[in-house]
Design a protein around this motif. Structure first.
Motif, mmCIF file in Angstrom:
data_model
loop_
_atom_site.group_PDB
_atom_site.id
_atom_site.type_symbol
_atom_site.label_atom_id
_atom_site.label_comp_id
_atom_site.label_asym_id
_atom_site.label_seq_id
_atom_site.Cartn_x
_atom_site.Cartn_y
_atom_site.Cartn_z
ATOM 1 N N GLY A 98 -11.876 70.637 100.333
ATOM 2 C CA GLY A 98 -12.530 71.169 101.517
ATOM 3 C C GLY A 98 -11.790 70.865 102.795
ATOM 4 N N LYS A 99 -12.505 71.024 103.906
ATOM 5 C CA LYS A 99 -11.931 70.844 105.235
ATOM 6 C C LYS A 99 -12.752 69.824 106.013
ATOM 7 N N ILE A 100 -12.079 69.120 106.928
ATOM 8 C CA ILE A 100 -12.714 68.094 107.751
ATOM 9 C C ILE A 100 -12.787 68.613 109.191
ATOM 10 N N PHE A 101 -13.986 68.506 109.771
ATOM 11 C CA PHE A 101 -14.227 68.975 111.132
ATOM 12 C C PHE A 101 -14.769 67.846 111.995
ATOM 13 N N LEU A 102 -14.376 67.845 113.269
ATOM 14 C CA LEU A 102 -14.990 66.946 114.239
ATOM 15 C C LEU A 102 -16.295 67.577 114.711
ATOM 16 N N VAL A 103 -17.237 66.735 115.110
ATOM 17 C CA VAL A 103 -18.501 67.206 115.666
ATOM 18 C C VAL A 103 -18.282 67.443 117.148
ATOM 19 N N HIS A 104 -18.666 68.597 117.636
ATOM 20 C CA HIS A 104 -18.434 68.994 119.027
ATOM 21 C C HIS A 104 -19.555 68.502 119.936
ATOM 22 N N CYS A 124 -21.057 65.613 120.806
ATOM 23 C CA CYS A 124 -22.148 64.702 120.435
ATOM 24 C C CYS A 124 -21.619 63.271 120.516
ATOM 25 N N ASN A 125 -21.934 62.585 121.613
ATOM 26 C CA ASN A 125 -21.438 61.220 121.809
ATOM 27 C C ASN A 125 -21.894 60.277 120.705
ATOM 28 N N GLN A 126 -23.089 60.522 120.153
ATOM 29 C CA GLN A 126 -23.625 59.679 119.088
ATOM 30 C C GLN A 126 -22.701 59.701 117.858
ATOM 31 N N LEU A 127 -21.945 60.786 117.689
ATOM 32 C CA LEU A 127 -21.102 60.930 116.499
ATOM 33 C C LEU A 127 -19.611 60.963 116.832
ATOM 34 N N ASN A 128 -19.193 60.227 117.864
ATOM 35 C CA ASN A 128 -17.783 60.185 118.258
ATOM 36 C C ASN A 128 -16.866 59.705 117.139
ATOM 37 N N ASN A 129 -17.298 58.750 116.344
ATOM 38 C CA ASN A 129 -16.463 58.195 115.277
ATOM 39 C C ASN A 129 -16.812 58.774 113.908
ATOM 40 N N TYR A 130 -17.364 59.991 113.918
ATOM 41 C CA TYR A 130 -17.775 60.623 112.672
ATOM 42 C C TYR A 130 -17.151 62.006 112.554
ATOM 43 N N CYS A 131 -17.122 62.509 111.351
ATOM 44 C CA CYS A 131 -16.647 63.865 111.098
ATOM 45 C C CYS A 131 -17.483 64.441 109.956
ATOM 46 N N VAL A 132 -17.253 65.707 109.656
ATOM 47 C CA VAL A 132 -18.007 66.388 108.603
ATOM 48 C C VAL A 132 -17.023 67.023 107.634
ATOM 49 N N LYS A 133 -17.232 66.778 106.355
ATOM 50 C CA LYS A 133 -16.433 67.445 105.322
ATOM 51 C C LYS A 133 -17.249 68.618 104.801
ATOM 52 N N ILE A 134 -16.650 69.804 104.847
ATOM 53 C CA ILE A 134 -17.271 71.009 104.313
ATOM 54 C C ILE A 134 -16.480 71.407 103.064
ATOM 55 N N TYR A 135 -17.162 71.478 101.940
ATOM 56 C CA TYR A 135 -16.512 71.835 100.681
ATOM 57 C C TYR A 135 -16.139 73.307 100.652
ATOM 58 N N ASN A 136 -15.018 73.612 100.013
ATOM 59 C CA ASN A 136 -14.620 75.005 99.805
ATOM 60 C C ASN A 136 -15.591 75.706 98.870
ATOM 61 N N ASN A 137 -16.003 74.987 97.833
ATOM 62 C CA ASN A 137 -16.907 75.559 96.828
ATOM 63 C C ASN A 137 -18.032 74.576 96.523
ATOM 64 N N PRO A 138 -18.992 74.456 97.449
ATOM 65 C CA PRO A 138 -20.095 73.520 97.187
ATOM 66 C C PRO A 138 -20.911 73.986 95.979
ATOM 67 N N ASN A 139 -21.379 73.008 95.206
ATOM 68 C CA ASN A 139 -22.193 73.352 94.038
ATOM 69 C C ASN A 139 -23.217 72.251 93.803
ATOM 70 N N SER A 140 -24.106 72.465 92.859
ATOM 71 C CA SER A 140 -25.201 71.508 92.638
ATOM 72 C C SER A 140 -24.687 70.160 92.129
ATOM 73 N N LEU A 141 -23.602 70.152 91.363
ATOM 74 C CA LEU A 141 -23.046 68.889 90.869
ATOM 75 C C LEU A 141 -22.498 68.053 92.030
ATOM 76 N N LEU A 142 -21.761 68.684 92.943
ATOM 77 C CA LEU A 142 -21.279 67.979 94.137
ATOM 78 C C LEU A 142 -22.456 67.491 94.974
ATOM 79 N N GLU A 143 -23.446 68.324 95.119
ATOM 80 C CA GLU A 143 -24.624 67.947 95.902
ATOM 81 C C GLU A 143 -25.297 66.715 95.300
ATOM 82 N N GLN A 144 -25.464 66.679 93.990
ATOM 83 C CA GLN A 144 -26.064 65.512 93.323
ATOM 84 C C GLN A 144 -25.228 64.262 93.565
#
Length: 172
Positions: free
Chosen positions: A24-30, A32-52
Protein backbone atom coordinates in the motif's frame (compact mmCIF):
# COMPACT_ATOMS: atom_id res chain seq x y z
CA UNK A 1 -8.85 11.87 0.55
CA UNK A 2 -11.04 11.53 3.63
CA UNK A 3 -10.89 8.46 5.84
CA UNK A 4 -12.51 7.75 9.17
CA UNK A 5 -11.20 6.30 12.40
CA UNK A 6 -13.17 5.42 15.53
CA UNK A 7 -10.40 6.83 17.71
CA UNK A 8 -9.41 9.93 15.70
CA UNK A 9 -12.59 10.76 13.76
CA UNK A 10 -12.48 12.20 10.25
CA UNK A 11 -8.96 12.40 8.84
CA UNK A 12 -8.04 14.32 5.73
CA UNK A 13 -5.00 12.78 4.06
CA UNK A 14 -2.54 14.73 1.93
CA UNK A 15 -3.15 14.33 -1.79
CA UNK A 16 0.09 12.50 -2.47
CA UNK A 17 1.57 9.54 -0.66
CA UNK A 18 5.10 10.02 0.70
CA UNK A 19 6.01 6.34 0.64
CA UNK A 20 4.71 3.18 -0.97
CA UNK A 21 5.40 -0.50 -1.13
CA UNK A 22 3.88 -3.71 -2.36
CA UNK A 23 1.01 -3.63 0.12
CA UNK A 24 0.00 0.00 0.00
CA UNK A 25 0.79 3.68 0.33
CA UNK A 26 1.61 5.90 3.32
CA UNK A 27 -0.03 9.31 3.67
CA UNK A 28 0.45 12.18 6.10
CA UNK A 29 -2.65 13.54 7.83
CA UNK A 30 -3.41 17.06 6.60
CA UNK A 31 -3.95 19.90 9.07
CA UNK A 32 -4.33 17.95 12.30
CA UNK A 33 -1.89 18.99 15.03
CA UNK A 34 -3.05 16.08 17.21
CA UNK A 35 -1.61 13.69 14.59
CA UNK A 36 1.67 15.44 13.68
CA UNK A 37 3.73 12.32 14.41
CA UNK A 38 1.28 9.93 12.76
CA UNK A 39 0.53 8.71 9.27
CA UNK A 40 -2.01 6.44 7.58
CA UNK A 41 -1.31 3.32 5.55
CA UNK A 42 -3.89 2.65 2.85
CA UNK A 43 -3.78 -0.86 1.41
CA UNK A 44 -3.82 -1.38 -2.35
CA UNK A 45 -6.15 -4.34 -1.93
CA UNK A 46 -7.82 -4.26 1.48
CA UNK A 47 -9.62 -7.46 2.40
CA UNK A 48 -11.29 -9.11 5.39
CA UNK A 49 -8.15 -11.08 6.33
CA UNK A 50 -6.07 -7.87 6.51
CA UNK A 51 -8.86 -6.20 8.44
CA UNK A 52 -8.92 -9.04 11.00
CA UNK A 53 -5.13 -8.88 11.36
CA UNK A 54 -5.12 -5.11 11.88
CA UNK A 55 -8.02 -5.24 14.34
CA UNK A 56 -6.12 -7.87 16.34
CA UNK A 57 -3.01 -5.69 16.36
CA UNK A 58 -4.98 -2.58 17.41
CA UNK A 59 -6.54 -4.55 20.27
CA UNK A 60 -3.25 -6.16 21.32
CA UNK A 61 -0.47 -3.57 21.16
CA UNK A 62 3.03 -4.27 22.47
CA UNK A 63 3.79 -3.10 26.01
CA UNK A 64 5.80 -0.17 24.62
CA UNK A 65 5.67 1.53 21.20
CA UNK A 66 8.31 4.18 21.66
CA UNK A 67 11.51 4.91 23.54
CA UNK A 68 14.47 7.23 23.08
CA UNK A 69 16.08 4.92 20.51
CA UNK A 70 13.14 3.31 18.72
CA UNK A 71 9.58 3.57 17.47
CA UNK A 72 7.33 0.72 16.47
CA UNK A 73 4.96 1.77 13.67
CA UNK A 74 2.14 -0.31 15.08
CA UNK A 75 -1.49 0.02 13.95
CA UNK A 76 -3.23 2.33 16.44
CA UNK A 77 -6.66 2.28 14.81
CA UNK A 78 -8.30 1.09 11.61
CA UNK A 79 -9.43 3.56 8.97
CA UNK A 80 -12.35 3.15 6.64
CA UNK A 81 -14.11 5.10 3.91
CA UNK A 82 -17.42 6.94 4.41
CA UNK A 83 -19.25 3.69 3.70
CA UNK A 84 -17.43 1.86 6.49
CA UNK A 85 -15.21 -0.24 4.19
CA UNK A 86 -11.82 -1.07 5.76
CA UNK A 87 -8.94 0.72 4.00
CA UNK A 88 -5.92 0.60 6.34
CA UNK A 89 -4.69 2.00 9.63
CA UNK A 90 -3.20 4.90 11.59
CA UNK A 91 0.35 4.47 12.91
CA UNK A 92 3.28 6.43 14.30
CA UNK A 93 5.47 8.19 11.79
CA UNK A 94 9.13 7.19 11.48
CA UNK A 95 11.80 9.43 12.99
CA UNK A 96 12.84 12.38 10.82
CA UNK A 97 15.72 11.75 8.42
CA UNK A 98 15.17 7.99 8.50
CA UNK A 99 16.60 5.82 5.75
CA UNK A 100 16.09 2.15 5.00
CA UNK A 101 18.61 -0.06 6.79
CA UNK A 102 19.21 -1.86 3.49
CA UNK A 103 20.96 1.30 2.24
CA UNK A 104 23.60 0.90 4.95
CA UNK A 105 24.21 -2.74 4.09
CA UNK A 106 25.02 -1.96 0.46
CA UNK A 107 28.61 -1.96 -0.76
CA UNK A 108 28.14 1.57 -2.05
CA UNK A 109 26.20 3.73 0.38
CA UNK A 110 24.10 6.23 -1.63
CA UNK A 111 25.95 9.54 -2.08
CA UNK A 112 23.26 11.55 -0.31
CA UNK A 113 23.94 9.49 2.83
CA UNK A 114 27.74 9.17 2.81
CA UNK A 115 28.85 12.29 4.68
CA UNK A 116 26.07 12.29 7.26
CA UNK A 117 26.19 8.58 8.00
CA UNK A 118 29.97 8.41 7.81
CA UNK A 119 30.25 10.84 10.73
CA UNK A 120 28.54 8.28 12.95
CA UNK A 121 29.31 4.85 11.52
CA UNK A 122 32.61 5.00 9.57
CA UNK A 123 34.86 2.26 10.96
CA UNK A 124 37.96 4.41 10.65
CA UNK A 125 36.64 6.67 13.44
CA UNK A 126 37.41 4.03 16.05
CA UNK A 127 35.60 3.87 19.40
CA UNK A 128 32.91 6.54 18.74
CA UNK A 129 31.86 4.70 15.58
CA UNK A 130 31.87 1.37 17.41
CA UNK A 131 29.65 2.80 20.15
CA UNK A 132 27.24 4.17 17.53
CA UNK A 133 27.07 0.83 15.74
CA UNK A 134 26.43 -1.03 19.00
CA UNK A 135 23.71 1.51 19.89
CA UNK A 136 22.12 0.91 16.49
CA UNK A 137 22.13 -2.86 17.06
CA UNK A 138 20.58 -2.34 20.51
CA UNK A 139 17.91 -0.07 19.03
CA UNK A 140 17.03 -2.73 16.45
CA UNK A 141 16.95 -5.56 19.00
CA UNK A 142 14.91 -3.73 21.68
CA UNK A 143 11.58 -3.45 19.82
CA UNK A 144 11.96 -6.99 18.47
CA UNK A 145 12.41 -8.17 22.06
CA UNK A 146 9.31 -6.23 23.15
CA UNK A 147 7.27 -7.92 20.44
CA UNK A 148 8.52 -11.38 21.42
CA UNK A 149 8.01 -10.91 25.17
CA UNK A 150 4.23 -10.83 24.80
CA UNK A 151 4.20 -14.12 22.89
CA UNK A 152 1.27 -12.83 20.80
CA UNK A 153 2.87 -12.00 17.46
CA UNK A 154 4.72 -13.60 14.58
CA UNK A 155 7.01 -11.25 12.65
CA UNK A 156 6.45 -12.07 9.00
CA UNK A 157 8.08 -9.25 7.11
CA UNK A 158 11.13 -8.29 9.17
CA UNK A 159 13.86 -7.33 6.72
CA UNK A 160 16.32 -4.44 6.22
CA UNK A 161 13.94 -2.76 3.75
CA UNK A 162 11.34 -2.44 6.52
CA UNK A 163 13.66 -1.10 9.21
CA UNK A 164 14.31 2.63 9.10
CA UNK A 165 17.30 4.20 10.87
CA UNK A 166 18.53 7.73 11.44
CA UNK A 167 22.17 8.84 11.27
CA UNK A 168 22.19 8.91 15.10
CA UNK A 169 21.01 5.29 15.31
CA UNK A 170 17.31 5.73 16.13
CA UNK A 171 15.22 2.90 14.67
CA UNK A 172 11.68 2.71 13.37
Amino acid sequence: MKVYSNKYGELILQNRDFASGGEGKIFLVHGCNQLNNYCVKIYNNPNSLLEQKIKYMVSNPPIQLEAAGFRICWPLDCVQNAGGQFLGFVMLLAFERSEKLINLTATDVPKKMKSDWGRYFDRTLGVPSLVNRIRLIHNIASPIHLLHVGNRYVLRDLKPENILVTPKGKVT
